[in-house]
Design a protein around this motif. Structure first.
Motif, mmCIF file in Angstrom:
data_model
loop_
_atom_site.group_PDB
_atom_site.id
_atom_site.type_symbol
_atom_site.label_atom_id
_atom_site.label_comp_id
_atom_site.label_asym_id
_atom_site.label_seq_id
_atom_site.Cartn_x
_atom_site.Cartn_y
_atom_site.Cartn_z
ATOM 1 N N THR A 145 11.387 -8.881 1.641
ATOM 2 C CA THR A 145 11.519 -10.366 1.715
ATOM 3 C C THR A 145 10.471 -10.827 0.533
ATOM 4 O O THR A 145 10.818 -12.146 0.016
ATOM 5 C CB THR A 145 11.405 -10.789 3.050
ATOM 6 N N TYR A 146 9.046 -10.586 0.590
ATOM 7 C CA TYR A 146 8.320 -11.185 0.316
ATOM 8 C C TYR A 146 8.075 -11.171 -1.288
ATOM 9 O O TYR A 146 7.984 -11.902 -1.952
ATOM 10 C CB TYR A 146 6.790 -10.632 0.585
ATOM 11 N N ILE A 147 8.712 -9.801 -1.827
ATOM 12 C CA ILE A 147 8.674 -9.635 -3.421
ATOM 13 C C ILE A 147 10.186 -10.404 -3.996
ATOM 14 O O ILE A 147 10.304 -10.412 -4.974
ATOM 15 C CB ILE A 147 8.686 -8.255 -3.580
ATOM 16 N N SER A 148 11.198 -10.459 -3.004
ATOM 17 C CA SER A 148 12.326 -11.087 -3.650
ATOM 18 C C SER A 148 12.526 -12.244 -4.086
ATOM 19 O O SER A 148 11.888 -13.253 -3.691
ATOM 20 C CB SER A 148 13.720 -10.827 -2.395
ATOM 21 N N GLY B 93 2.951 -12.368 4.926
ATOM 22 C CA GLY B 93 3.434 -13.472 5.412
ATOM 23 C C GLY B 93 4.714 -13.939 4.774
ATOM 24 O O GLY B 93 5.188 -13.443 3.825
ATOM 25 N N SER B 94 5.325 -14.991 5.270
ATOM 26 C CA SER B 94 6.647 -15.447 4.683
ATOM 27 C C SER B 94 6.227 -16.221 3.769
ATOM 28 O O SER B 94 5.128 -16.551 3.218
ATOM 29 C CB SER B 94 7.408 -16.150 5.970
ATOM 30 N N GLY B 95 7.356 -17.097 2.951
ATOM 31 C CA GLY B 95 7.049 -18.104 2.011
ATOM 32 C C GLY B 95 6.924 -17.285 0.426
ATOM 33 O O GLY B 95 7.180 -16.362 0.435
ATOM 34 N N ASN B 96 6.593 -18.023 -0.266
ATOM 35 C CA ASN B 96 6.602 -17.752 -1.684
ATOM 36 C C ASN B 96 5.276 -17.215 -2.277
ATOM 37 O O ASN B 96 4.214 -18.316 -1.938
ATOM 38 C CB ASN B 96 6.991 -18.930 -2.506
ATOM 39 N N GLY C 33 -3.724 -4.273 2.452
ATOM 40 C CA GLY C 33 -2.636 -4.894 2.953
ATOM 41 C C GLY C 33 -2.268 -6.059 2.398
ATOM 42 O O GLY C 33 -1.533 -6.837 2.574
ATOM 43 N N ASP C 34 -3.221 -6.158 1.297
ATOM 44 C CA ASP C 34 -3.025 -7.548 0.481
ATOM 45 C C ASP C 34 -1.541 -7.465 -0.439
ATOM 46 O O ASP C 34 -1.470 -6.462 -1.149
ATOM 47 C CB ASP C 34 -3.958 -7.741 -0.495
ATOM 48 N N PRO C 35 -0.466 -8.172 0.009
ATOM 49 C CA PRO C 35 0.848 -8.173 -0.845
ATOM 50 C C PRO C 35 0.625 -8.113 -2.082
ATOM 51 O O PRO C 35 1.280 -7.572 -2.821
ATOM 52 C CB PRO C 35 1.644 -9.126 -0.304
ATOM 53 N N LYS C 36 -0.369 -8.897 -2.997
ATOM 54 C CA LYS C 36 -0.575 -9.015 -4.091
ATOM 55 C C LYS C 36 -1.013 -7.578 -4.815
ATOM 56 O O LYS C 36 -0.917 -7.400 -5.932
ATOM 57 C CB LYS C 36 -1.091 -10.141 -4.569
ATOM 58 N N PRO D 203 2.351 -2.840 -6.180
ATOM 59 C CA PRO D 203 2.640 -2.861 -7.921
ATOM 60 C C PRO D 203 3.578 -3.765 -8.285
ATOM 61 O O PRO D 203 3.464 -4.210 -9.307
ATOM 62 C CB PRO D 203 3.048 -1.143 -7.924
ATOM 63 N N VAL D 204 4.631 -4.122 -7.511
ATOM 64 C CA VAL D 204 5.665 -4.675 -7.938
ATOM 65 C C VAL D 204 5.105 -6.251 -8.271
ATOM 66 O O VAL D 204 5.422 -6.932 -9.002
ATOM 67 C CB VAL D 204 6.880 -4.694 -7.180
ATOM 68 N N LEU D 205 4.477 -6.579 -7.126
ATOM 69 C CA LEU D 205 4.023 -8.172 -7.186
ATOM 70 C C LEU D 205 2.831 -7.942 -8.127
ATOM 71 O O LEU D 205 2.708 -9.139 -8.890
ATOM 72 C CB LEU D 205 3.581 -8.398 -5.789
ATOM 73 N N ARG D 206 2.000 -6.973 -8.401
ATOM 74 C CA ARG D 206 0.911 -7.071 -9.623
ATOM 75 C C ARG D 206 1.528 -7.284 -10.777
ATOM 76 O O ARG D 206 1.216 -8.226 -11.460
ATOM 77 C CB ARG D 206 0.140 -5.780 -9.416
ATOM 78 N N ALA D 207 2.735 -6.621 -10.940
ATOM 79 C CA ALA D 207 3.395 -6.894 -12.175
ATOM 80 C C ALA D 207 4.351 -8.169 -12.294
ATOM 81 O O ALA D 207 4.213 -8.880 -13.387
ATOM 82 C CB ALA D 207 4.543 -5.829 -12.488
ATOM 83 N N GLU D 208 4.563 -8.656 -11.171
ATOM 84 C CA GLU D 208 5.402 -10.076 -11.185
ATOM 85 C C GLU D 208 4.212 -11.000 -11.476
ATOM 86 O O GLU D 208 4.534 -12.205 -12.008
ATOM 87 C CB GLU D 208 5.825 -10.152 -9.729
ATOM 88 N N LEU D 209 3.139 -10.825 -11.217
ATOM 89 C CA LEU D 209 2.176 -11.990 -11.436
ATOM 90 C C LEU D 209 2.087 -12.290 -13.164
ATOM 91 O O LEU D 209 2.207 -13.332 -13.501
ATOM 92 C CB LEU D 209 0.520 -11.352 -11.455
#
Lengths: 335, 549
Positions: free
Chosen positions: A201-204, B19-22, B112-115, B118-124
């Protein structure tokens, strides 16, 4: 609620309504049945080619495969020829397995942290994403191929065979096609993952939900037409054959549901090249998978390799000559 | 590490549910935390290589003293790299955010840091790419809220700081790339991000200063030629005491058979120094028995290459010394010591950057007659390939008993496993010099190995919390075999590992010691004319000699 999926969901509803009311209310059959499908297919083809050409125009300066097994080295050490290929045959097999069986995804694991005395991190095999992905892609492929019966006359026998196997459960009338059900179920599973798995959810992004909702809409309208509402199948074939032969006609008696279905398919086509769905083309070109791990055996050439300023031995010796002589290290120039 | 976070506290911080959110909403609140970042590059180190925007700056300060047009530099930097690297362009476009990589990263598992997924690191980075380089991003940006819908955002100072923080929380280990269905390699994206940082002077000091040292003095630690020789002389003295044999090496010898290059960490820091002594014993043995002539060089005295963590260009500038020195000395081929990223550079980059090495011969082991076909063009052989070949042909006399008190496991280094595939050579050597060998669980070894948490230039002192968090998955597997099989020795073939895993073990599994593979070879190898050895290379009693002490 989460706007990341509410907006795409609303958009898909609107798309449906636009086409449905556009046909039923405004009589825009020619637009939704002829103009837009042609534009969409053109956008798909042009966009796809432009995107792939764009990737291909970028250089591949280094040979950097991700190696997932033993390298080829000494003759008595057994190489993993597929996960660490050093020949183009090995690369070909690796790519075939990757493209047709999603081999990397098959490895997927799930990590869990057991908070107790030993605080163990445990990894279990996580096969559901792989299964879901495989079910989704293959059922979609079968559904897509089955639809070629609308664009061919006479229908080739291979398509008839495909329909035969797809309907092998022989349930209901008209006979149930397994692919349609699997497609809808797999798409719903992938959607559920995005909504309920907190990490996913978080990455979507909205761009992840939109194609899912769109495909759900396409599958649902398709299933509705085949099994639940009456559609004029002969009329539809007249229209689709018209499209395929570039002599489009709008038949009488085909309802809005069909046009909504076609419109959503057209949107999917048009959207495809500008979206993440381009992974379909990208996987073929991914340098970490489609290159052989033989960089030490066979030189790879970087097209933009340029000369750089280095610190030469002469400069080094000039700097340290006295100290080197004193330490008894050999020097080129004794002064 | 008394002022550092305790292991229990660190474990309690871990929570794998984001967490939730963007995630973009949290960008402005990203705080660069002490213990999680490395100090900024010193101006003088940046100047040595003539890289841009050398100045004193502090990541914790509001003002990073960036050039006026930094956004333009970054835009052009991304544009140029999209054209130069197909990897970068494809990896920006094709990710479907399936989440398969999410829990594969040691930094995610440890923090546990969502950033750190790997996917989110790249999304940055991808979010800025979508804003500036994609048609969809540009069209959606024109409607209100459209950018957000496209997952796009403009390049702001907050975004830059977030990039900097998280791209220096990636060790370029490529574990995520093994699981990605499209082979998206976060290491490649991190490499691009760090290149871009270097365009505006945002390197960390733990990388910039070794790079500057390496350029000027020939090695990361800045050991000058006479001091380099002094240090090896100390080892020679110790070895004479232990073995009774003089194992003095040769330096810059023209016309030698082989040039040997290893990371300078092996000359400088324990326990790498014992591995270095292992090399000295091996070369002495081969010289005495078979007349093999190996030379060291103080000019090319660095196998590692922190330039790799700076930019492709810097990597090339540092790496050039290897071929230059081999050519000047007129050796036949080059032998490389135990190191991780050094081998990624040699295996996947060196020949392309600085080759062709047509002045060298196709590597052949003159003792066994083996031609190293896999190094036919680059002409550089890994020492475990070399030693494994010698052992296989029965050319080494080994006394395994001398390592009898070592209950081993083996840590595959990221770069040699996922950027090369050197998996069974070191295992073969270990099993021929030591009787007790146990593998860690299958999800933590070979191509699925976990990083030490300190790779790619992150093995500084100030980011210890980050390193120990990243070390958790590796340590957890070590602890498992320690408890199950009584493993007391963690073998490795990487200089950064030898330093980093020692800290890791001290923190998480204090009962386990770290050994280089050639330290074990050095212990086991029976030198011609040696005295009755009672001590190992660490000057501790050999098994069976404890009473003599």
């Amino acid at each position: 609620m989460n706007q990341k999926y509410l907006i795409p969901l609303t958009t898909v509803f609107l798309l449906f309504l636009v086409a449905y009311t556009g046909v039923e209310g405004a009589g825009l059959q020619w637009f939704f049945g002829i103009v837009f499908p042609y534009l969409a297919v053109f956008a798909f083809l042009a966009g796809f080619v432009i995107k792939v050409m764009g990737w291909a125009s970028s250089a591949v300066p280094f040979r950097i495969p991700t190696t997932c097994g033993q390298q080829k080295s000494l003759p008595w050490i057994k190489q993993n020829c597929i996960d660490n290929p050093d020949t183009s045959t090995g690369v070909f097999i690796r790519m075939v397995l990757e493209i047709f069986l999603f081999r990397s995804l098959f490895r997927n694991t799930k990590a869990a942290f057991n908070r107790n005395v030993s605080n163990k991190l445990a990894y279990s095999w996580e096969i559901f994403l792989w299964l879901g992905a495989l079910a989704f892609h293959y059922s979609f492929l079968v559904v897509l191929l089955r639809h070629f019966r609308f664009f061919t006359s006479p229908v080739p026998s291979c398509l008839k065979w495909l329909e035969y196997f797809d309907g092998i459960v022989q349930l209901g009338l008209p006979g149930l096609f397994v692919s349609g059900v699997v497609l809808l179920a797999a798409t719903l599973f992938l959607l559920a993952r995005r909504i309920f798995d907190t990490k996913v959810t978080y990455i979507s992004q909205a761009a992840d939900y939109f194609p899912l909702f769109l495909i759900i809409g396409i599958a649902a309208t398709g299933i509705a037409m085949r099994y639940f509402t009456k559609v004029d199948i002969m009329g539809i074939k007249t229209l689709t054959m018209g499209l395929a032969t570039f002599s489009p006609v709008i038949p009488e008696g085909v309802g809005g549901l069909f046009y909504a279905h076609v419109f959503m398919v057209s949107v999917l086509f048009a959207y495809f090249p500008a979206s993440k769905l381009m992974h379909m083309g990208g996987i073929f070109l991914s340098p970490t998978r489609n290159m052989a791990n033989n960089t030490r055996a066979k030189r790879h050439v970087n097209p933009w390799n340029y000369d750089v300023k280095t610190h030469t031995y002469a400069e080094y010796e000039d700097h340290f000559r006295d100290k080197m002589i004193e330490a008894g290290l050999p020097v080129d120039k004794k002064e | 590490m008394s002022d550092q976070i305790k292991p229990d506290e660190l474990i309690n911080k871990i929570d794998y549910s984001p967490g939730s959110g963007n995630w973009m909403d949290t960008t402005p609140s990203v705080q660069i935390q002490p213990g999680m970042y490395c100090y900024a590059a010193k101006a003088e180190s940046v100047e040595t290589l003539g890289l841009p925007n050398a100045r004193p700056w502090n990541p914790l300060d509001e003002d990073w003293h960036l050039p006026e047009n930094w956004q333009e530099i970054i835009f052009n930097g991304i544009k140029e790299r999209l054209e130069r690297f197909r990897t970068f362009k494809i990896f920006m476009d094709v990710c479907v955010r399936c989440g398969a990589c999410a829990d594969k990263c040691h930094f995610f598992l440890g923090t546990g840091d969502p950033k750190n997924m790997p996917v989110l690191r790249a999304e940055l980075l991808r979010s800025v790419y979508r804003n500036d380089f994609t048609t969809a991003g540009k069209i959606l940006a024109k409607i209100p809220g459209g950018s957000r819908l496209a997952g796009a955002r403009p390049m702001t100072l907050d975004v830059l700081k977030e990039w900097w923080y998280y791209f220096f929380q990636c060790t370029e280990c490529r574990r995520c790339s093994v699981f990605c269905p499209y082979g998206i390699d976060t290491a490649e994206i991190t490499i691009m991000a760090r290149e871009i940082f270097n365009l505006i002077g945002l390197n960390i000091d733990w990388i910039a200063t070794p790079v500057s040292n390496c350029f000027k003095t020939g090695n990361h630690l800045g050991i000058q030629p006479h001091a380099f020789k002094d240090m090896l002389d100390f080892f020679v003295e110790d070895l004479e005491e232990i073995t009774g044999v003089n194992c003095a090496p040769q330096y810059q010898k023209k016309g030698a058979d082989i040039l040997f290059i290893t990371p300078s960490g092996d000359v400088f820091a324990d326990p790498g120094t014992y591995t270095c002594q292992g090399y000295l014993i091996l070369f002495k043995y081969l010289k005495e028995k078979y007349g093999l002539d190996v030379t060291w060089s103080t000019y090319a005295s660095e196998g590692g290459n922190f330039g790799f963590f700076t930019s492709h260009e810097t990597m090339k500038r540092l790496n050039a010394k290897m071929y230059a020195e081999a050519k000047r000395l007129g050796v036949k081929w080059i032998l490389g010591g135990e190191c991780g990223h050094m081998w990624r550079v040699i295996h996947q980059y060196m020949d392309t950057m600085n080759g062709p090495a047509d002045f060298l011969e196709v590597p052949m082991n003159p003792i066994t007659g083996t031609i190293f076909e896999n190094a036919r063009s680059t002409k550089m052989v890994h020492i475990t390939e070399f030693t494994a070949d010698l052992i296989k042909h029965g050319k080494l006399e080994l006394d395994k008993g001398r390592n009898g008190n070592r209950i081993m496991t083996f840590h595959d280094s990221c770069n040699t496993s996922r950027g090369m595939g050197l998996l069974d050579e070191p295992r073969y050597v270990i099993q021929n010099v030591c009787d007790n060998f146990f593998e860690m669980p299958p999800n933590t070894i070979r191509e699925q190995t976990f990083c030490c948490g300190s790779g790619s230039g992150l093995n500084a002192g100030e980011n210890m919390e980050l390193r120990m968090a990243g070390a958790l998955p590796r340590a957890n597997a070590v602890k498992y075999v320690h408890e199950k099989f009584g493993v007391n020795t963690l073998g490795t073939i990487c200089a950064i590992d030898r330093a980093a895993l020692s800290t890791l073990c001290e923190y998480w599994v204090p009962e386990v010691e770290v050994y280089g593979i050639h330290e074990l070879v050095g212990n086991a190898l029976i030198l011609p004319g040696e005295k009755n050895r009672t001590q190992d290379l660490r000057m501790e009693p050999l098994p069976g000699c404890e009473e003599d002490e």
